[in-house]
Design a protein around this motif. Structure first.
Motif, PDB file in Angstrom:
ATOM      1  N   MET A  64      20.900 109.655 -37.958  1.00 42.90           N
ATOM      2  CA  MET A  64      20.903 108.521 -38.895  1.00 42.90           C
ATOM      3  C   MET A  64      20.483 108.976 -40.290  1.00 42.90           C
ATOM      4  N   HIS A  65      21.378 108.781 -41.261  1.00 41.42           N
ATOM      5  CA  HIS A  65      21.064 109.133 -42.652  1.00 41.42           C
ATOM      6  C   HIS A  65      21.026 107.858 -43.491  1.00 41.42           C
ATOM      7  N   PHE A  66      20.011 107.745 -44.308  1.00 40.09           N
ATOM      8  CA  PHE A  66      19.998 106.603 -45.231  1.00 40.09           C
ATOM      9  C   PHE A  66      19.354 106.973 -46.555  1.00 40.09           C
ATOM     10  N   ARG A 119      16.683 111.626 -43.257  1.00 41.75           N
ATOM     11  CA  ARG A 119      17.374 111.838 -41.981  1.00 41.75           C
ATOM     12  C   ARG A 119      16.375 111.388 -40.936  1.00 41.75           C
ATOM     13  N   ASN A 120      16.656 110.301 -40.260  1.00 44.74           N
ATOM     14  CA  ASN A 120      15.704 109.641 -39.350  1.00 44.74           C
ATOM     15  C   ASN A 120      14.367 109.460 -40.056  1.00 44.74           C
ATOM     16  N   LYS A 151      26.888 112.067 -45.776  1.00 40.97           N
ATOM     17  CA  LYS A 151      27.148 110.887 -44.955  1.00 40.97           C
ATOM     18  C   LYS A 151      25.982 109.921 -45.061  1.00 40.97           C
ATOM     19  N   ASP A 164      24.398 106.098 -43.268  1.00 40.80           N
ATOM     20  CA  ASP A 164      24.522 105.003 -42.300  1.00 40.80           C
ATOM     21  C   ASP A 164      23.904 103.713 -42.824  1.00 40.80           C
ATOM     22  N   ALA A 165      23.035 103.853 -43.821  1.00 38.05           N
ATOM     23  CA  ALA A 165      22.420 102.649 -44.406  1.00 38.05           C
ATOM     24  C   ALA A 165      21.966 102.937 -45.827  1.00 38.05           C
ATOM     25  N   SER A 188      26.951 101.658 -50.673  1.00 43.64           N
ATOM     26  CA  SER A 188      27.196 101.042 -49.361  1.00 43.64           C
ATOM     27  C   SER A 188      28.678 100.711 -49.180  1.00 43.64           C
ATOM     28  N   THR A 196      28.455 101.149 -45.262  1.00 43.31           N
ATOM     29  CA  THR A 196      27.191 101.057 -44.518  1.00 43.31           C
ATOM     30  C   THR A 196      26.584  99.666 -44.670  1.00 43.31           C
ATOM     31  N   LYS A 197      25.561  99.416 -43.868  1.00 47.85           N
ATOM     32  CA  LYS A 197      24.769  98.212 -44.082  1.00 47.85           C
ATOM     33  C   LYS A 197      23.930  98.418 -45.340  1.00 47.85           C
TER      34      LYS A 197
END
Ligand code: KG4
Ligand code: ZN
Length: 331
Positions: free
Chosen positions: A1-3, A19-20, A65, A67-68, A92, A97-98
């Protein structure tokens, strides 16, 4: 999970890639130089500085990449918040992404969970949080992640704001907090005493009175030496911190908690940290403080709030910015 997390609520432009629970990269650009000559943050200049800097900082993250995307949606300066929101929306939409809007003060609270480059679940609940920054001084009862109640706040100046104003009266420059702390170090045993601000039967604070008291005190002096400035700064810190800690102590007793958080820009102050240890050190109370690196505004703390929401699966696409956003739960 990347945000990614973005913070632009006041005078720091900051981005962090996670990353997490690991902070992969984190950049903070402070606008102090741009505001210095005005002895305070000028909103128009702040938003302009954010828009000049945000693209460069995001580029440095070299995002592959996502994910949020999280960003500060309030409280803060409207134009500045808007710059962060537009950057967040752009990312986003591009990465599909969310998008999660975060309360800036919740970020300060959760900054206590950053250890080096890692986020560790270490807060114990229930707890009382004292948030002391340039724009806010608030006491919260926190039952769990995302379950917050405001129990008191300042009626007038925020604590950091009082530091900035007193520094101005003493001709120390901006931002006032670090200048006052430094000059006060030379006068640990000041003979001057100012009133300890205290509002009865409430968890409210007030810091405008002590600022006025100091303004009159300085006016009454024919000239002011560095030694006098140092004594005034020491006496000011002592009264203000006494006031902060007295109410915090009352809240701890009333709500029967054994955990406290003290966070926000002012929490970097070593004398405040000492006073907290003096009061709570041998009482069995757990004191959670952010690493000094994460006390002032930064995107890493906003990332922690994003992470905790993702952990619990509790977020909705509520990205309306609100310059006077109040604290409330997650849902
Ligand atoms: O949390 P923060 O970075 O920004 C806001 O969200 O407001 O807090 C900034 C405030 C400023 O008012 C600054 O004077 C104060 O934190 N501050 C300090 C110290 N360093 C910064 N106050 C007391 N002692 C310090 N060493
Ligand atoms: Zn802040």
């Amino acid at each position: 999970m990347h945000f990614i997390a973005i913070e632009t609520s006041c005078d720091e432009t900051s981005v962090a890639l996670f990353r997490n629970n690991t902070i992969v990269s984190h950049y903070v650009y402070s606008q102090i130089e741009a505001h210095k000559k005005y002895c305070g943050v000028v909103p128009e200049i702040a938003s302009r500085e954010h828009s000049k800097k945000i693209y460069e900082l995001i580029s440095k993250l070299k995002i592959k990449k996502l994910d949020a995307v999280g960003f500060t949606k309030g409280p803060g300066l409207k134009g500045s918040l808007l710059v962060g929101k537009i950057a967040a929306l752009t990312l986003s939409r591009y990465f599909k992404t969310k998008i999660i809007g975060v309360n800036h003060l919740e970020g300060h609270l959760l900054s206590t969970e950053i250890e080096g480059k890692r986020v560790i679940k270490k807060l114990k609940f229930p707890l009382i949080a004292l948030i002391v920054s340039g724009g806010h001084t608030e006491l919260w009862y926190v039952k769990d992640y995302g379950v917050y109640s405001l129990i008191g706040k300042t009626r007038d100046d925020a604590c950091g704001e009082a530091f900035d104003k007193v520094a101005r009266i003493l001709g120390l420059g901006y931002p006032g907090g670090p200048k006052i702390e430094k000059i006060a170090e030379k006068s640990k045993f000041s003979n001057i005493k100012f009133t300890v601000p205290y509002i009865k039967n409430s968890f409210e604070y007030s810091f405008s009175g002590i600022k006025t008291q100091i303004a009159y005190y300085v006016k009454g002096l024919k000239s002011i030496t560095v030694a006098q400035k140092s004594e005034i700064a020491a006496a000011f810190q002592k009264s203000v911190f006494e006031s902060l800690i007295n109410k915090l102590d009352e809240a701890v007793k009333k709500f029967g908690v054994c955990n406290i958080v003290v966070c926000g820009g002012v929490s970097v102050n070593s004398f405040l940290r000492e006073r907290l240890m003096d009061r709570f050190g041998n009482t069995g109370i757990n004191i959670f403080l952010p690493d000094k690196e994460y006390t002032s505004d930064n995107a890493a703390m906003i990332g922690v709030a994003v992470l905790r929401r993702l952990d619990k699966g509790k977020y909705k696409n509520n990205i309306q910015i609100d310059s006077s956003l109040k604290i409330s739960g997650w849902i």
